[in-house]
Design a protein around this motif. Structure first.
Motif, PDB file in Angstrom:
ATOM      1  N   MET A   1       0.827  -1.203   0.000  1.00 46.69           N
ATOM      2  CA  MET A   1       0.000   0.000   0.000  1.00 46.69           C
ATOM      3  C   MET A   1       0.867   1.262   0.000  1.00 46.69           C
ATOM      4  SD  MET A   1      -3.009  -1.161  -0.242  1.00 46.69           S
ATOM      5  CE  MET A   1      -3.943   0.351   0.002  1.00 46.69           C
ATOM      6  N   ARG A   2       2.033   1.200   0.626  1.00 42.46           N
ATOM      7  CA  ARG A   2       2.932   2.353   0.608  1.00 42.46           C
ATOM      8  C   ARG A   2       3.407   2.641  -0.810  1.00 42.46           C
ATOM      9  NH1 ARG A   2       6.165   5.822   3.186  1.00 42.46           N
ATOM     10  NH2 ARG A   2       8.280   6.132   2.429  1.00 42.46           N
ATOM     11  N   GLU A   3       3.735   1.578  -1.545  1.00 44.63           N
ATOM     12  CA  GLU A   3       4.165   1.773  -2.926  1.00 44.63           C
ATOM     13  C   GLU A   3       3.039   2.320  -3.795  1.00 44.63           C
ATOM     14  OE1 GLU A   3       5.719  -1.845  -4.420  1.00 44.63           O
ATOM     15  OE2 GLU A   3       7.531  -1.817  -3.174  1.00 44.63           O
ATOM     16  N   ALA A   4       1.801   1.912  -3.464  1.00 49.78           N
ATOM     17  CA  ALA A   4       0.659   2.285  -4.298  1.00 49.78           C
ATOM     18  C   ALA A   4       0.152   3.691  -4.013  1.00 49.78           C
ATOM     19  CB  ALA A   4      -0.472   1.274  -4.125  1.00 49.78           C
ATOM     20  N   ARG A   5       0.188   4.099  -2.727  1.00 47.59           N
ATOM     21  CA  ARG A   5      -0.388   5.414  -2.405  1.00 47.59           C
ATOM     22  C   ARG A   5       0.357   6.185  -1.324  1.00 47.59           C
ATOM     23  NH1 ARG A   5      -0.832   3.370   2.328  1.00 47.59           N
ATOM     24  NH2 ARG A   5      -2.794   2.587   3.222  1.00 47.59           N
ATOM     25  N   GLY A   6       1.537   5.686  -0.889  1.00 43.17           N
ATOM     26  CA  GLY A   6       2.304   6.386   0.133  1.00 43.17           C
ATOM     27  C   GLY A   6       1.761   6.103   1.522  1.00 43.17           C
ATOM     28  N   GLY A   7       2.471   6.582   2.536  1.00 42.01           N
ATOM     29  CA  GLY A   7       2.032   6.376   3.918  1.00 42.01           C
ATOM     30  C   GLY A   7       2.475   5.032   4.464  1.00 42.01           C
ATOM     31  N   TRP A   8       2.217   4.849   5.756  1.00 49.28           N
ATOM     32  CA  TRP A   8       2.637   3.626   6.431  1.00 49.28           C
ATOM     33  C   TRP A   8       1.444   2.912   7.063  1.00 49.28           C
ATOM     34  CZ3 TRP A   8       7.118   1.333   5.695  1.00 49.28           C
ATOM     35  CH2 TRP A   8       8.210   2.087   5.255  1.00 49.28           C
ATOM     36  N   LEU A   9       0.360   2.868   6.370  1.00 46.55           N
ATOM     37  CA  LEU A   9      -0.820   2.157   6.848  1.00 46.55           C
ATOM     38  C   LEU A   9      -1.167   1.031   5.888  1.00 46.55           C
ATOM     39  CD1 LEU A   9      -3.159   5.074   8.013  1.00 46.55           C
ATOM     40  CD2 LEU A   9      -1.905   3.474   9.471  1.00 46.55           C
ATOM     41  N   GLY A  10      -1.510  -0.128   6.453  1.00 44.56           N
ATOM     42  CA  GLY A  10      -1.973  -1.227   5.628  1.00 44.56           C
ATOM     43  C   GLY A  10      -3.450  -1.058   5.313  1.00 44.56           C
ATOM     44  N   VAL A  11      -4.000  -1.995   4.567  1.00 42.34           N
ATOM     45  CA  VAL A  11      -5.415  -1.952   4.229  1.00 42.34           C
ATOM     46  C   VAL A  11      -6.223  -2.510   5.404  1.00 42.34           C
ATOM     47  CG1 VAL A  11      -5.312  -4.211   3.074  1.00 42.34           C
ATOM     48  CG2 VAL A  11      -7.160  -2.614   2.534  1.00 42.34           C
ATOM     49  N   HIS A  12      -7.279  -1.822   5.796  1.00 38.16           N
ATOM     50  CA  HIS A  12      -8.082  -2.229   6.948  1.00 38.16           C
ATOM     51  C   HIS A  12      -9.154  -3.227   6.514  1.00 38.16           C
ATOM     52  CE1 HIS A  12      -6.029   0.974   9.003  1.00 38.16           C
ATOM     53  NE2 HIS A  12      -6.692   0.760  10.109  1.00 38.16           N
ATOM     54  N   ASN A  13      -8.714  -4.397   6.110  1.00 38.73           N
ATOM     55  CA  ASN A  13      -9.640  -5.428   5.658  1.00 38.73           C
ATOM     56  C   ASN A  13      -8.908  -6.763   5.670  1.00 38.73           C
ATOM     57  OD1 ASN A  13     -10.959  -7.237   3.602  1.00 38.73           O
ATOM     58  ND2 ASN A  13     -12.377  -5.510   3.451  1.00 38.73           N
ATOM     59  N   VAL A  14      -9.381  -7.700   6.465  1.00 36.63           N
ATOM     60  CA  VAL A  14      -8.710  -8.993   6.617  1.00 36.63           C
ATOM     61  C   VAL A  14      -8.640  -9.745   5.294  1.00 36.63           C
ATOM     62  CG1 VAL A  14      -9.004 -11.303   7.620  1.00 36.63           C
ATOM     63  CG2 VAL A  14      -9.161  -9.276   9.075  1.00 36.63           C
ATOM     64  N   TYR A  15      -9.713  -9.709   4.532  1.00 41.24           N
ATOM     65  CA  TYR A  15      -9.749 -10.463   3.275  1.00 41.24           C
ATOM     66  C   TYR A  15      -8.757  -9.891   2.263  1.00 41.24           C
ATOM     67  CZ  TYR A  15     -14.125 -11.722   5.552  1.00 41.24           C
ATOM     68  OH  TYR A  15     -15.050 -12.126   6.477  1.00 41.24           O
ATOM     69  N   LEU A  16      -8.707  -8.574   2.178  1.00 39.57           N
ATOM     70  CA  LEU A  16      -7.751  -7.954   1.263  1.00 39.57           C
ATOM     71  C   LEU A  16      -6.315  -8.154   1.747  1.00 39.57           C
ATOM     72  CD1 LEU A  16      -9.630  -4.624   0.409  1.00 39.57           C
ATOM     73  CD2 LEU A  16      -9.409  -6.685  -1.009  1.00 39.57           C
ATOM     74  N   GLU A  17      -6.128  -8.151   3.070  1.00 42.31           N
ATOM     75  CA  GLU A  17      -4.787  -8.422   3.611  1.00 42.31           C
ATOM     76  C   GLU A  17      -4.293  -9.792   3.178  1.00 42.31           C
ATOM     77  OE1 GLU A  17      -3.548  -6.244   7.682  1.00 42.31           O
ATOM     78  OE2 GLU A  17      -5.005  -7.848   7.918  1.00 42.31           O
TER      79      GLU A  17
END
Length: 435
Positions: free
Chosen positions: A328-344
């Protein structure tokens, strides 16, 4: 038999139709591992070493779980029993771990994936212990009571912090309370998730209990758990709480217990006028995303879209276990992951890993659903029902939380598989009596 239980669940003799036989050996075996897991849970939820710094050098969580594992292995060895009792769910968990290990060389950060895999092994150990030591109805009942007491403790912490102003500053005049110092409950969203998972166990105990004082106590506990979820201001928590209520309405639609749900719904409606306007405003952003002044709702919606596009571009081999944050950092910057277990799962382990997790979740839900169809023990039926609704609650909350490899799901899953073993032992005992 099912129709009789629906009509006579409240009669004392109904609980005696096909009692679950528990010998002294049954109730004594693996007592140390069971209490170790419960103590470990208490450390995770309340972090006593934070409040008593002298405990920190002892590493209480690690020490307690080592005692549990060693005592379990020695007990099984002494009685000539296999250490592992493999089933579909254990195989799927092991398969996820193996897939994660095989994809380490292809990970964005191999060392980071190994660290997450090690943590996942600890999570799997808790599942394994629970599914192997919660093997009698009395122990399942005790586990549900202990977890209910812990939920009450979490509620008291939340109420105290709310009254004293212990909050997290999220900007835009929308502060959120701190749960406590526990690893699984400090963040308000995590606290709401944990309490929502424990609430159906309290409801199961309530329906299964015959003593008036127990019912009064459990009713108060259920109320406190619901209030705790509200205090967190968690949108995912509110949605999950609503799903729990709807599933119970469906489950009990033809049973006389539904009257308790109507009473609870009436109490909730009467409480609506006293809800803070800020809470109502926050919940309104569930459907009106752009109205969220903190920007978190818009950010998470955008993240889900970015994550879905990334998965479609690389559907088979993910970025490595726990590496969704770097993706997600490569895709949109920042240091947060995606808040969704299935997508994780899909970002980390590809669609194969996601499929294995979904199959694991479904298998656990189906295991406790079958207990309700086949068991003649009303108490076991109600506890299995609570576990099923806890798993459904997790399946709902998983759309809003980045907790793929943490303990939340695996606690309930371990209890669910233990309940299946209890039901299987009960059917075996009934067959022996008939023979």
């Amino acid at each position: 038999m099912a129709q009789e239980l629906e009509l006579e669940w409240w009669r004392p003799q109904a609980a005696q139709e096909a009692p679950l036989r528990e010998t002294a050996v049954d109730t004594d075996q693996a007592a140390v591992p069971f209490w170790s897991v419960m103590a470990f849970t208490g450390v995770l939820l309340f972090s006593p070493q934070t409040y008593v710094p002298a405990l920190a050098p002892l590493r209480p969580a690690l020490l307690i779980i080592l005692v549990g594992v060693l005592s379990y292995v020695s007990d099984r060895w002494a009685r000539g029993l296999p250490i592992f009792e493999w089933n579909r769910e254990s195989g799927l968990i092991a398969g996820l771990g193996l897939l994660a290990a095989l994809t380490v060389p292809f990970s964005i950060w191999p060392g980071g994936s190994l660290a997450v895999l090690f943590d996942y092994a600890k999570t799997a150990t808790i599942f394994f212990l629970l599914s192997h030591v919660v093997t009698t109805l009395s122990r399942l009942r005790l586990a549900a009571w202990l977890l209910t007491w812990m939920a009450i403790g979490l509620g008291l912490f939340a109420l105290y912090n709310s009254l004293t102003g212990a909050v997290i500053d999220q900007g835009a005049n929308q502060d959120r309370l701190v749960g406590n110092e526990g690893a699984l409950t400090k963040n308000p969203n995590d606290l709401a998730l944990m309490v929502n998972l424990l609430l159906p166990l309290s409801v199961g105990l309530f329906f299964a209990s015959k003593e008036a004082w127990q019912r009064v106590f459990l009713l108060a506990a259920i109320g406190m758990e619901a209030v705790t979820v509200v205090l967190t201001y968690s949108r995912g928590g509110a949605l999950t709480l609503g799903v729990i209520l709807l599933v119970y309405f469906w489950k009990l639609r033809r049973r006389r217990e539904r009257s308790f749900l109507y009473a609870g719904l009436l109490a909730a409606l009467l409480a609506l006028p006293v809800l803070p306007s800020s809470y109502v405003d926050r919940l309104s952003t569930i459907t009106n995303v752009e109205a969220d002044r903190t920007g978190s709702a818009q950010e998470r919606m955008s993240d889900m879209i970015i994550a879905a596009k990334t998965i479609m571009a690389n559907p088979l081999i993910g970025a490595g276990m726990g590496m969704n944050m770097l993706v997600m950092r490569e895709a949109r910057g920042g240091w947060l992951g995606v808040h969704n277990v299935y997508l994780e799962h899909a970002l980390d382990l590809g669609l194969i890993g996601l499929g294995m997790f979904v199959l694991l979740l479904w298998s656990c839900i189906r295991a406790v659903a079958r207990i309700q169809e086949q068991s003649s023990s009303p108490e076991l039926v109600f506890l299995a029902q609570g576990l099923e609704i806890s798993l459904i609650a997790y399946a709902t909350a998983a759309m809003f939380h980045p907790v793929s490899y943490q303990y939340y799901f695996y606690y309930i899953a371990g209890l669910a598989i233990g309940a299946r073993a209890i039901a299987g032992a009960s059917r075996g005992s009934a067959s022996e009596v008939e023979a």
